[in-house]
Design a protein around this motif. Structure first.
Motif, PDB file in Angstrom:
ATOM      1  N   LEU A  14       0.818  -1.206   0.000  1.00 39.96           N
ATOM      2  CA  LEU A  14       0.000   0.000   0.000  1.00 39.96           C
ATOM      3  C   LEU A  14       0.855   1.261   0.000  1.00 39.96           C
ATOM      4  O   LEU A  14       0.492   2.262  -0.608  1.00 39.96           O
ATOM      5  CB  LEU A  14      -0.982  -0.001   1.176  1.00 39.96           C
ATOM      6  N   LEU A  15       2.000   1.210   0.653  1.00 37.43           N
ATOM      7  CA  LEU A  15       2.902   2.359   0.640  1.00 37.43           C
ATOM      8  C   LEU A  15       3.406   2.627  -0.785  1.00 37.43           C
ATOM      9  O   LEU A  15       3.442   3.779  -1.226  1.00 37.43           O
ATOM     10  CB  LEU A  15       4.077   2.120   1.586  1.00 37.43           C
ATOM     11  N   LEU A  16       3.763   1.569  -1.511  1.00 37.26           N
ATOM     12  CA  LEU A  16       4.200   1.737  -2.902  1.00 37.26           C
ATOM     13  C   LEU A  16       3.070   2.282  -3.762  1.00 37.26           C
ATOM     14  O   LEU A  16       3.271   3.221  -4.550  1.00 37.26           O
ATOM     15  CB  LEU A  16       4.707   0.409  -3.460  1.00 37.26           C
ATOM     16  N   LEU A  17       1.882   1.726  -3.634  1.00 44.18           N
ATOM     17  CA  LEU A  17       0.738   2.216  -4.406  1.00 44.18           C
ATOM     18  C   LEU A  17       0.413   3.666  -4.060  1.00 44.18           C
ATOM     19  O   LEU A  17       0.077   4.464  -4.937  1.00 44.18           O
ATOM     20  CB  LEU A  17      -0.486   1.330  -4.156  1.00 44.18           C
ATOM     21  N   LYS A  18       0.547   3.995  -2.799  1.00 39.84           N
ATOM     22  CA  LYS A  18       0.296   5.368  -2.340  1.00 39.84           C
ATOM     23  C   LYS A  18       1.218   6.346  -3.050  1.00 39.84           C
ATOM     24  O   LYS A  18       0.789   7.404  -3.512  1.00 39.84           O
ATOM     25  CB  LYS A  18       0.500   5.427  -0.827  1.00 39.84           C
ATOM     26  N   HIS A  19       2.485   5.981  -3.165  1.00 37.61           N
ATOM     27  CA  HIS A  19       3.453   6.862  -3.819  1.00 37.61           C
ATOM     28  C   HIS A  19       3.274   6.868  -5.342  1.00 37.61           C
ATOM     29  O   HIS A  19       3.408   7.904  -5.975  1.00 37.61           O
ATOM     30  CB  HIS A  19       4.882   6.476  -3.439  1.00 37.61           C
ATOM     31  N   ASP A  25      -3.068   8.997   2.808  1.00 36.29           N
ATOM     32  CA  ASP A  25      -3.211   7.772   3.603  1.00 36.29           C
ATOM     33  C   ASP A  25      -4.653   7.281   3.586  1.00 36.29           C
ATOM     34  O   ASP A  25      -4.921   6.093   3.413  1.00 36.29           O
ATOM     35  CB  ASP A  25      -2.775   8.013   5.049  1.00 36.29           C
ATOM     36  N   VAL A  26      -5.587   8.199   3.765  1.00 38.23           N
ATOM     37  CA  VAL A  26      -7.010   7.849   3.801  1.00 38.23           C
ATOM     38  C   VAL A  26      -7.479   7.357   2.430  1.00 38.23           C
ATOM     39  O   VAL A  26      -8.165   6.340   2.322  1.00 38.23           O
ATOM     40  CB  VAL A  26      -7.858   9.051   4.274  1.00 38.23           C
ATOM     41  N   ALA A  27      -7.078   8.052   1.365  1.00 38.20           N
ATOM     42  CA  ALA A  27      -7.533   7.702   0.016  1.00 38.20           C
ATOM     43  C   ALA A  27      -7.041   6.321  -0.413  1.00 38.20           C
ATOM     44  O   ALA A  27      -7.797   5.556  -1.017  1.00 38.20           O
ATOM     45  CB  ALA A  27      -7.087   8.761  -0.985  1.00 38.20           C
ATOM     46  N   ILE A  28      -5.798   5.984  -0.096  1.00 42.42           N
ATOM     47  CA  ILE A  28      -5.274   4.686  -0.528  1.00 42.42           C
ATOM     48  C   ILE A  28      -6.002   3.537   0.178  1.00 42.42           C
ATOM     49  O   ILE A  28      -6.336   2.533  -0.436  1.00 42.42           O
ATOM     50  CB  ILE A  28      -3.736   4.572  -0.344  1.00 42.42           C
ATOM     51  N   VAL A  29      -6.303   3.710   1.447  1.00 43.82           N
ATOM     52  CA  VAL A  29      -7.026   2.675   2.198  1.00 43.82           C
ATOM     53  C   VAL A  29      -8.451   2.542   1.661  1.00 43.82           C
ATOM     54  O   VAL A  29      -8.951   1.433   1.476  1.00 43.82           O
ATOM     55  CB  VAL A  29      -7.022   2.997   3.711  1.00 43.82           C
ATOM     56  N   ASP A  30      -9.104   3.674   1.348  1.00 41.48           N
ATOM     57  CA  ASP A  30     -10.462   3.635   0.805  1.00 41.48           C
ATOM     58  C   ASP A  30     -10.503   2.999  -0.581  1.00 41.48           C
ATOM     59  O   ASP A  30     -11.388   2.210  -0.886  1.00 41.48           O
ATOM     60  CB  ASP A  30     -11.059   5.041   0.734  1.00 41.48           C
ATOM     61  N   LEU A  74      11.237   2.391  -1.891  1.00 39.84           N
ATOM     62  CA  LEU A  74      10.927   2.880  -3.227  1.00 39.84           C
ATOM     63  C   LEU A  74      12.070   2.592  -4.197  1.00 39.84           C
ATOM     64  O   LEU A  74      11.846   2.166  -5.329  1.00 39.84           O
ATOM     65  CB  LEU A  74      10.619   4.380  -3.183  1.00 39.84           C
ATOM     66  N   LYS A  75      13.303   2.774  -3.738  1.00 37.65           N
ATOM     67  CA  LYS A  75      14.472   2.531  -4.576  1.00 37.65           C
ATOM     68  C   LYS A  75      14.561   1.054  -4.968  1.00 37.65           C
ATOM     69  O   LYS A  75      14.791   0.717  -6.133  1.00 37.65           O
ATOM     70  CB  LYS A  75      15.741   2.962  -3.836  1.00 37.65           C
ATOM     71  N   VAL A  76      14.369   0.168  -4.007  1.00 36.61           N
ATOM     72  CA  VAL A  76      14.438  -1.265  -4.271  1.00 36.61           C
ATOM     73  C   VAL A  76      13.334  -1.688  -5.240  1.00 36.61           C
ATOM     74  O   VAL A  76      13.560  -2.495  -6.148  1.00 36.61           O
ATOM     75  CB  VAL A  76      14.370  -2.080  -2.959  1.00 36.61           C
TER      76      VAL A  76
END
Length: 91
Positions: A14-19, A25-30, A74-76
């Motif tokens: 989710l962190l990768l998709l968020k970026h 934070d709220v939008a990615i979870v929704d 993100l780099k990896v």
């Protein structure tokens, strides 16, 4: 009673998709609830209809891994993308 920890694959996914999609934070979870591809990407095998976690979990996760940890993830992920040939230019 303590909540069980969020699986690392879910948090990182989710962190990768968020970026990638530049979401809050709220939008990615929704949006995760509505997208079976995102759910599979983050480790789910069965379509879920409830939020994976409270968006405040992102705050705790980022504090634990620090700014350097977020940048390293993100780099990896970018390096893996290019190493697997997904980043080949098409003519």
């Amino acid at each position: 009673m303590e909540r069980p920890p969020v699986p690392i694959r879910r948090m990182v996914g989710l962190l990768l998709l968020k970026h990638i999609y530049n979401l809050s934070d709220v939008a990615i979870v929704d949006r995760w609830i509505e997208n079976p591809y995102w759910q599979y990407f983050s480790g789910e095998n069965v379509f879920q209809t409830q939020k994976p976690f409270n968006p405040t979990e992102f705050i705790h996760f980022r504090k634990r891994i620090g700014k350097e940890g977020v940048e390293k993830l993100l780099k990896v992920s970018i390096q893996l993308y290019w190493q697997r040939g997904s980043g080949k230019k098409k003519c």
